[in-house]
Write a protein that holds these residues in place. Structure first.
Motif, PDB file in Angstrom:
ATOM      1  N   ARG A 108       0.931  -1.226   0.011  1.00  0.00           N
ATOM      2  CA  ARG A 108       0.166   0.130   0.117  1.00  0.00           C
ATOM      3  C   ARG A 108       0.703   1.218  -0.171  1.00  0.00           C
ATOM      4  O   ARG A 108       1.880   1.328   0.599  1.00  0.00           O
ATOM      5  N   ARG A 234       3.022   6.424 -12.147  1.00  0.00           N
ATOM      6  CA  ARG A 234       1.459   6.451 -12.376  1.00  0.00           C
ATOM      7  C   ARG A 234       1.079   5.704 -13.617  1.00  0.00           C
ATOM      8  O   ARG A 234      -0.166   5.545 -13.668  1.00  0.00           O
ATOM      9  N   ARG A 237       0.673   2.262 -11.867  1.00  0.00           N
ATOM     10  CA  ARG A 237      -0.067   2.262 -10.967  1.00  0.00           C
ATOM     11  C   ARG A 237      -0.751   3.564 -10.343  1.00  0.00           C
ATOM     12  O   ARG A 237      -0.063   4.617  -9.864  1.00  0.00           O
ATOM     13  N   ASP A 239      -2.848   4.898  -8.668  1.00  0.00           N
ATOM     14  CA  ASP A 239      -3.181   5.566  -7.359  1.00  0.00           C
ATOM     15  C   ASP A 239      -2.168   6.122  -6.477  1.00  0.00           C
ATOM     16  O   ASP A 239      -2.091   6.615  -5.635  1.00  0.00           O
ATOM     17  N   ASP A 349      -1.115  -4.332  -1.367  1.00  0.00           N
ATOM     18  CA  ASP A 349      -2.364  -3.769  -1.913  1.00  0.00           C
ATOM     19  C   ASP A 349      -2.979  -4.935  -2.396  1.00  0.00           C
ATOM     20  O   ASP A 349      -2.573  -5.977  -3.034  1.00  0.00           O
ATOM     21  N   SER A 353      -4.473  -2.394 -10.103  1.00  0.00           N
ATOM     22  CA  SER A 353      -5.383  -1.426 -10.628  1.00  0.00           C
ATOM     23  C   SER A 353      -5.772  -1.731 -11.974  1.00  0.00           C
ATOM     24  O   SER A 353      -4.895  -2.689 -12.841  1.00  0.00           O
TER      25      SER A 353
END
Length: 466
Positions: A108, A234, A237, A239, A349, A353
């Motif tokens: 995370r 980004r 990923r 987020d 996580d 995503s």
């Protein structure tokens, strides 16, 4: 190994069982019979005693870490020589290394930030004392169940004074290729910013499950560190906060002057990079089942072939790139599995995503299966492995300055054709191309693009193909 179990070291440390072993040393879980506590005892291997540089690194690690008092740096309790074997006694970390956690899934964002913050705390203390770690990687970051990160393995650390004095007899490239700074890869002098580059690689891996550069061999990874920009986080990923993405890109700058000034500056930027609760609110999960006591083998590359090629402007030299630098597995953890820890989802996580890959290769990924027949696949692997040896020699000669870059690329292209012909079973065609390559080496010598010594080494590698 088993013969040493229950042995008493220095009259007080009772060896219980090995936690990990490398070429230079073995780390044992032991009992301090004087103070009645569990400790980790690192014993130098018998076979390494004849290597004066290895003995010096062992001694240097003890002296270096003993002078660095910080909550995020492993504590050294004792050091000495038992009989003829040097030993080092450290605190025992009841947890897993960061690499083991990453192998279970990407972390995370807030967890990765807090881990990086603690590493920066350790680096601030080390750098303030003039010590550069030079081998930061996930396997060298141990995670205690209470949430404390411990930096270990200062065996190749150097002080600024040592670097200035040039006390190393021969300049060598040290570090693990997946996390090595460009200046470190070329054998140039390094300072604290090399550790910050490694931290950028670690942050990238915590968030994506892969370091920024991967490849099938260390040389392919070095190419990318030197010449290829990292892919923005980004894009992998979404987020990840934009400011955290920019921090990682800044840490991974090729030029040290373009990186953050110091670990303190990195900590300030981490504080603004999204939520960063105290790490003690995010307990460590139990170590994965695979691997002895949570110590995982170092993996250079995990998937895909490196495609980056060096540009012609960079003429920095790679000095004495020994295969052992990247192939030898060093002891990097002093830990045991803990039980009863929360589930890994507290830090990992749970799902990728939408734009991220649906699956990530584990730390030691299994070979991908293809439609090739077993015999064809085996033949290709065998011959390409041999050709790859020649390619590594060519790359080393190029980076050491004895082979022109355009000439190196030409040789690599020819070697790829040889590998293709051999993989198809066309040995006669491959042999003709090998002879053409030998002629090309002579031509390169005549035009001054390859030294005689370099030609001799490449020719010797070619001879292994016959």
């Amino acid at each position: 190994m088993t013969a040493m179990m229950n042995q008493l070291v220095a009259g007080r440390y009772r060896l219980e069982h090995p936690l990990g072993r490398g070429g230079m040393a073995t780390v044992w879980r032991a009992r301090d019979e004087v103070l009645g506590r569990a400790v980790a005892v690192k014993l130098m291997a018998e076979g390494a005693l004849h290597d004066a540089s290895a003995v010096e690194r062992f001694r240097h690690e003890a002296n270096t870490v003993a002078g660095l008092g910080h909550a995020n740096i492993v504590t050294v309790f004792d050091a000495g020589v038992d009989g003829h074997l040097p030993f080092l006694v450290m605190e025992l970390i009841e947890g897993a290394d960061l690499g083991s956690l990453i192998a279970r899934g990407r972390l995370r964002v807030e967890y990765a930030v807090t881990v990086a913050d603690q590493v920066c705390g350790a680096l601030e203390t080390a750098h303030r004392a003039g010590v550069v770690h030079r081998d930061l990687k996930p396997a060298n970051l141990l995670m205690s169940p209470d949430g404390t990160v411990k930096v270990v393995d200062f065996g190749i650390a150097r002080t600024a004074a040592t670097a200035r004095a040039g006390l190393t007899a021969v300049a060598t490239v040290v570090g693990t290729s997946a996390y090595i700074a460009p200046e470190q890869a070329t054998g140039a002098p390094v300072d604290a910013r090399a550790d910050l580059y490694a931290l950028g690689c670690i942050l990238h891996e915590m968030l994506t499950r892969e370091p920024p550069f991967t490849g099938e061999d260390p040389m392919a990874v070095l190419y990318q560190h030197l010449h290829q920009p990292p892919r923005p986080l980004r894009g992998i990923r979404p987020d990840v906060p934009a400011d955290l993405e920019q921090l990682v890109l800044d840490l991974l700058a090729k030029d040290p002057s373009d990186r953050p000034a110091d670990a303190g500056a990195v900590r300030e930027r981490l504080a603004g990079a999204g939520s960063s609760p105290a790490l003690t609110t995010l307990p460590m999960p139990a170590a994965p089942e695979a691997g002895a006591h949570g110590i995982r083998p170092e993996a250079v590359g995990r998937r895909g072939r490196a495609t980056a090629r060096p540009d012609r402007r960079n003429r920095r030299r790679l000095v004495l790139l020994g295969a052992a630098v990247f192939a030898a597995a060093a002891i990097t953890g002093y830990l045991v599995n803990s039980s009863g820890s929360p589930d890994a989802n507290q830090v990992a996580d749970p799902a990728p995503s939408a734009s991220a890959p649906t699956s990530s290769a584990p730390a030691t990924a299994a070979p991908s299966q293809t439609a090739s027949s077993p015999s064809t696949t085996a033949t290709a692997t065998q011959h390409q492995g041999t050709v790859a040896d020649v390619q590594r020699v060519v790359t080393t000669e190029q980076l050491s300055g004895v082979l022109a870059r355009d000439a190196a690329q030409d040789l690599h292209n020819r070697l790829k054709e040889i590998a293709k012909q051999r993989a198809k079973g066309r040995t006669n065609d491959a042999d003709h191309k090998i002879e053409d390559l030998r002629g090309r080496l002579n031509s390169l010598q005549r035009t001054g693009k390859l030294t005689a010594a370099g030609a001799t080494r490449i020719t010797a590698a070619l001879d292994a193909l016959d």
